[in-house]
Design an enzyme around this catalytic site. Structure first.
Site, PDB file in Angstrom:
ATOM      1  N   SER A 167     -42.645  96.394 111.058  1.00 30.09           N
ATOM      2  CA  SER A 167     -41.694  95.817 111.999  1.00 30.09           C
ATOM      3  C   SER A 167     -40.655  96.862 112.424  1.00 30.09           C
ATOM      4  CB  SER A 167     -41.048  94.571 111.380  1.00 30.09           C
ATOM      5  OG  SER A 167     -40.371  93.817 112.342  1.00 30.09           O
ATOM      6  N   ASP A 243     -48.671  86.488 115.178  1.00 34.77           N
ATOM      7  CA  ASP A 243     -47.294  86.906 114.884  1.00 34.77           C
ATOM      8  C   ASP A 243     -46.359  86.271 115.920  1.00 34.77           C
ATOM      9  OD1 ASP A 243     -44.849  88.362 114.638  1.00 34.77           O
ATOM     10  OD2 ASP A 243     -45.945  90.070 113.810  1.00 34.77           O
ATOM     11  N   HIS A 276     -46.468  87.691 110.631  1.00 30.90           N
ATOM     12  CA  HIS A 276     -45.590  88.857 110.465  1.00 30.90           C
ATOM     13  C   HIS A 276     -45.219  89.121 109.006  1.00 30.90           C
ATOM     14  CE1 HIS A 276     -42.948  91.713 112.573  1.00 30.90           C
ATOM     15  NE2 HIS A 276     -41.981  91.423 111.724  1.00 30.90           N
TER      16      HIS A 276
END
Length: 299
Positions: A167, A243, A276
Site C-alpha cells: 500500500s 481491493d 487489501h
C-alpha cells in the site's frame, strides 16, 4: 560532522528492544535516534540461521536483505507478525528488515484530526519540505542514509538488497527502488499506491508534506518515475481484484500505461477475490521472496 562519524554515532546507539527465535533464526527489534527524523526510530530485523551461525555446519554468513515498507497506520511489527514470510526467508538465507512507517514522539507533528492517512503512521517515505513536518518527516533519507548503513554495519548481511512493501509502503518501495536502481537488485509490492499525485491519499499527504507546487510531487510518484527510468530494475506487483481501494487510491493501470511509454516490463498479478489485507499478503509473500532471491543470490 562527517557522514562516516554520524553513521558510527548512530550505530553505537542501536538498542535491542526484543528478540525471539523463529525458524532457527532471530527476529529482533532495535531502536535508535535518527539524525534525519530528529526522534527515536524503531525497526525489526529477521536474521536467518545462516546469519546467526545456526546454519549449515555452524558457519556465519553475510546474507542479502529484503527491506519491507509497511502501509498506513502500521508499525515495524505488522509484517513480521502477520505476513508469514519468515519460513521462506530462513530457507533461502535472506534477512528481512522492516522499519516503522513514520517518525513518532510527543514533539512529532500529527494530523490535527488524528486521521490514519496522514501524520503518525503515514510518513509516505518522502522528505517533507513544509513546516512543521520538515523537521521530522524525512523517511526517504532515513531509509537510504541511516537505516541501510546501520544494518550493513551492525549485522551479518551483505551489500545485496531488494525492496518491497504494501500500500503506502508499496508506493515507497516503487519510488525508492526506481530512484536508486544501483542500490536495489529488485522491487516488489502488494497493492501499491501507484499514482499518488492523482489519488486522495497522495494529494492530502503531498500537499501537507511538500506544498502546493505539484511539480515537486512527481519525484515521489512511481507512474512518473518509471517513464524516465534508465535502468529497468525487475518489478513484481500483486494486486487484489476485490481491493476496496483499487480504483480510488491504488491505480495500477496508471503505472502500466506509464511503463509502456518507456518499454518497461512489469509483472502485475491481479488476484481475483483478494482484498487489501494481510490475508492477501500472506497468500503470496513466499512468491515475492523467491522472486527477489533469484536476483539477490545471482553471482
Amino acid at each position: 560532522m562527517s557522514n562516516e562519524s554520524s553513521t558510527s554515532k548512530q550505530i553505537e546507539e542501536l538498542k535491542r528492544v526484543s528478540q525471539t527465535l523463529a525458524f532457527n533464526g532471530t527476529l529482533s527489534q532495535y531502536s535508535h535516534y535518527s539524525q534525519h527524523n530528529n526522534c527515536d526510530m524503531r525497526f525489526a530485523i529477521y536474521l536467518p540461521p545462516h546469519a546467526t551461525g545456526a546454519g549449515i555446519e555452524g558457519k556465519l554468513e553475510n546474507v542479502p536483505v529484503i527491506y519491507w515498507l509497511s502501509g498506513l497506520s502500521c508499525t515495524d511489527e505488522n509484517f513480521m507478525q502477520k505476513a508469514g514470510a519468515l519460513k521462506m526467508a530462513a530457507q533461502l538465507g535472506i534477512a528481512i528488515v522492516a522499519p516503522d512507517t513514520s517518525p513518532r514522539g510527543e514533539d512529532v507533528p500529527d494530523d490535527p484530526d488524528k486521521a490514519y492517512d496522514f501524520g503518525l503512521g503515514a510518513g509516505f517515505y518522502l522528505n517533507a519540505t513544509q513546516p512543521p513536518f520538515d523537521r521530522n518527516y524525512q523517511m526517504y533519507d532515513y531509509i537510504l542514509k541511516e537505516l541501510i548503513p546501520a544494518v550493513e554495519a551492525s549485522f551479518a548481511v551483505s551489500s545485496k538488497k531488494a525492496i518491497s512493501g504494501h500500500s503506502m509502503g508499496g508506493h515507497g518501495a516503487l519510488t525508492i527502488g526506481l530512484r536508486n536502481p544501483e542500490v536495489f537488485t529488485s522491487i516488489s509490492a502488494f497493492s501499491p499506491i501507484c499514482n499518488p499525485v492523482e489519488c486522495p491519499w497522495g494529494i492530502k499527504a503531498f500537499t501537507h508534506y511538500l506544498g502546493d507546487n505539484t511539480d515537486t510531487w512527481t519525484m515521489y510518484d512511481a507512474s512518473h518515475l518509471i517513464k524516465k527510468a534508465n535502468i529497468k530494475t525487475p518489478i513484481l506487483i500483486d494486486q487484489g481484484a476485490d481491493d476496496s481501494f483499487l480504483k480510488s487510491e491504488l491505480k495500477p493501470e496508471s503505472l502500466l500505461k506509464a511503463a509502456l511509454i518507456n518499454d518497461y516490463t512489469i509483472q502485475l498479478n491481479m488476484r481475483p477475490g483478494y482484498d487489501h489485507s494481510y490475508y492477501f499478503i500472506s497468500s503470496f509473500i513466499e512468491e515475492h521472496i523467491v522472486f527477489h532471491a533469484q536476483f539477490l543470490q545471482a553471482v
